[in-house]
Design an enzyme around this catalytic site. Structure first.
Site, PDB file in Angstrom:
ATOM      1  N   GLU B 321      17.936  97.748 -31.450  1.00 35.94           N
ATOM      2  CA  GLU B 321      19.122  97.724 -30.573  1.00 35.94           C
ATOM      3  C   GLU B 321      20.223  98.669 -31.061  1.00 35.94           C
ATOM      4  O   GLU B 321      21.260  98.796 -30.419  1.00 35.94           O
ATOM      5  CB  GLU B 321      19.735  96.308 -30.467  1.00 35.94           C
ATOM      6  CG  GLU B 321      18.825  95.226 -29.963  1.00 35.94           C
ATOM      7  CD  GLU B 321      19.507  93.849 -29.900  1.00 35.94           C
ATOM      8  OE1 GLU B 321      20.697  93.747 -30.227  1.00 35.94           O
ATOM      9  OE2 GLU B 321      18.828  92.876 -29.512  1.00 35.94           O
ATOM     10  N   GLY B 322      20.041  99.276 -32.242  1.00 38.59           N
ATOM     11  CA  GLY B 322      21.108 100.073 -32.847  1.00 38.59           C
ATOM     12  C   GLY B 322      21.930  99.280 -33.850  1.00 38.59           C
ATOM     13  O   GLY B 322      22.946  99.771 -34.349  1.00 38.59           O
TER      14      GLY B 322
END
Lengths: 354, 354
Positions: B321-322
């Site tokens: 997701e970062g």
């Protein structure tokens, strides 16, 4: 409060709240424990503060300064006058700790626990100075005890009181920091005595002494331990014979975290020595401690292993001042947010099973 | 712009600015390089942006989503529908990346590069969704090529364009993130082909498959590589045969950072695969890359070693997701502040020599 009252008032963190927090983590909308150490940190915060919604928004760094007689034995790359000059730099807001504390919205509280110069108590651009001077620097422990047993106890109590006042003001997360030219030498001595490791294994180059300086430093520390013969089982004896005022005050701040059930982030090598003293007095304090980082100072990892703490960051830092603690506070706050703000599978209506 | 034009427009970071930044670091009021990796990161920022006063205040995470045909071969612990459900969770603001991005004041931009469901382009509480769909999921690369060569090029160009628009809006620091059930499989395949390591060494358990699932996953990846026979020297061929749309778009975002001389923080295993594709096209892109963290996903460290990048954090995270990029941005911003805000010995009037 007496030291005995403080110690007898400390309880272990709540295993029950940690277990409840783990149940909450298991429901978050992600693969099991996919945020790794953030979950562990968040769950420890729950156990410390007896809640499932921990908050660490109100943050401060307590940067404790002291001078060290052992500098006369040639153990440091910088002159002793730098201790006071750096305290002034903290108050101006121009040092490393100011920058990293400002970034996370944390206060900087500088405590004079025993520096040589007189700098008036004040609140200025960079932070607040509180003067709790025990004496104008310690004795050279390679030739005499660093301080009396009463002074050692006083250093611990003054650190405890300073942290207590901050917690009473609403502080939720306290980081410890240090300033004191020469203070890696007493920290090494404390580590060598309490952990029972050879001085060479737990001594580094501090602010950057050369080969000759390093040799001199190890010899001065060994001489000091031999001469003073500190009792490893008696932390006050160790602190008084080979310690420092800021190290004692850091130990007091650690005890205050445990007493008031607040998380404490220790910085590097000097804070590690303070934590060793606190742990010697009351082993359960480690329930309340986070190790901000693994310092590049040789031997710091030995202290952390002995205390059973995993460092949050490992960025080859070795500045002190509380910089490693300040930087790690971001991760600790992230961990609290993960506990509070991420939805569960159910709340997010995301499919969990095939 | 064509891919050839992009690649030919990329220059190495400035060695001259790195050298000037090192001189500035040497004057800071602290022992030499006492903030360790913070100095290295700050100096790299100077080399990237050709300045001695780097700014990374304006931050965003570009979270790129795609679906993967290989999920049909039983490589994931979650059903494919979760990809779209998680995109909706990002837009609600309830996922891990929302929480960690919010903490640092970073925007979340979600890009649909090829998920199966249609979710309308929108700006909502959790972030902005931009729809740049290439197709409704890739083909199952264990049975056929994941996509055509044109689609692979399109994925890269769409990622480049998305990042370009953000930089044109004034963005100073971009993190890459991913969402795509099944996307550790194409990432492993890309790593195995480009780095030339056995599939088992660079394949982990992704979102948490069991032993049987892991066996199935490795076999599907190996079958896909054998069947498609991607040319390791031709990154577009690798991406088209065993890749994913979001992986291609991440490669494009990496190229955009290098092209526009902006720092890019890559997240974990999937961003690593994207960086491998970008590096294959233009090796100098690594000058512009920071590795946010070392993921707990087996094999991620192999990618980072191949790219010559040291991870900033190592917190056993493996969410994607970062999230690792977002958490590391705090350290990168700290490094920029160290360059800009700490006084020199001279400015602080602190004694340097004995």
């Amino acid at each position: 409060m007496t030291l005995e009252q403080i110690i007898s008032g400390i309880e272990a963190a709540s295993k029950d709240f940690v277990a409840q927090a783990r149940s909450r983590t298991a429901k978050l909308v992600m693969p099991q424990r996919a945020l790794g150490d953030l979950h562990v940190i968040g769950e420890r915060l729950c156990g410390i503060s007896r809640t499932l919604t921990p908050s660490v928004k109100k943050k401060a760094l307590l940067v404790i300064a002291g001078d060290h007689g052992i500098v006369a034995s040639g153990v440091s790359a910088y002159p002793q006058v730098v201790t006071g000059e750096m305290v002034k730099t903290f108050l101006r807001g121009g040092a490393g700790i100011n920058v990293l504390a400002h970034q996370i919205g944390a206060q900087v509280i500088v405590m004079d626990a025993g520096i040589i110069p007189d700098i008036p108590q004040q609140t200025s651009e960079g932070g607040r100075l509180i003067v709790r001077k025990i004496a104008r620097g310690t004795g050279d422990f390679s030739k005499e005890p660093a301080m009396t047993r009463d002074q050692a106890e006083s250093a611990i109590l003054k650190g405890f009181e300073a942290a207590k006042e901050l917690f009473e003001e609403g502080l939720e997360l306290l980081g410890t920091g240090d300033m004191g030219i020469g203070n890696t030498s007493p920290s090494s001595a404390i580590g060598a005595v309490i952990i029972r490791v050879p001085v060479e294994r737990i001594t580094g180059r501090g602010t950057g002494v050369d080969d000759d300086g390093f040799q001199r430093k190890c010899e001065a520390i060994k001489r000091g331990i031999e001469l003073n013969n500190p009792n490893a089982e008696d932390p006050l004896d160790v602190l008084s014979k080979v310690g420092g005022f800021e190290i004692g005050a850091i130990a007091g701040a650690v005890l205050a975290g445990a007493f008031f059930k607040k998380p404490i982030v220790i910085d590097g090598f000097i804070s590690g020595a303070g934590a060793l003293i606190a742990h010697g007095l009351c082993p359960v304090v480690t329930d309340y401690l986070f190790a901000g980082h693994k310092s590049a100072e040789q031997g710091h990892h030995i202290m952390l292993e002995y205390l059973g703490l995993s460092p949050i960051l490992d960025l080859e830092m070795r500045l002190g001042e509380g910089t490693g603690a300040a930087l790690a506070m971001h991760v600790i706050e992230a961990a609290a947010r993960v506990m509070n703000e991420i939805l569960t599978f159910e709340e997010a209506e995301v499919s969990k099973d095939k």
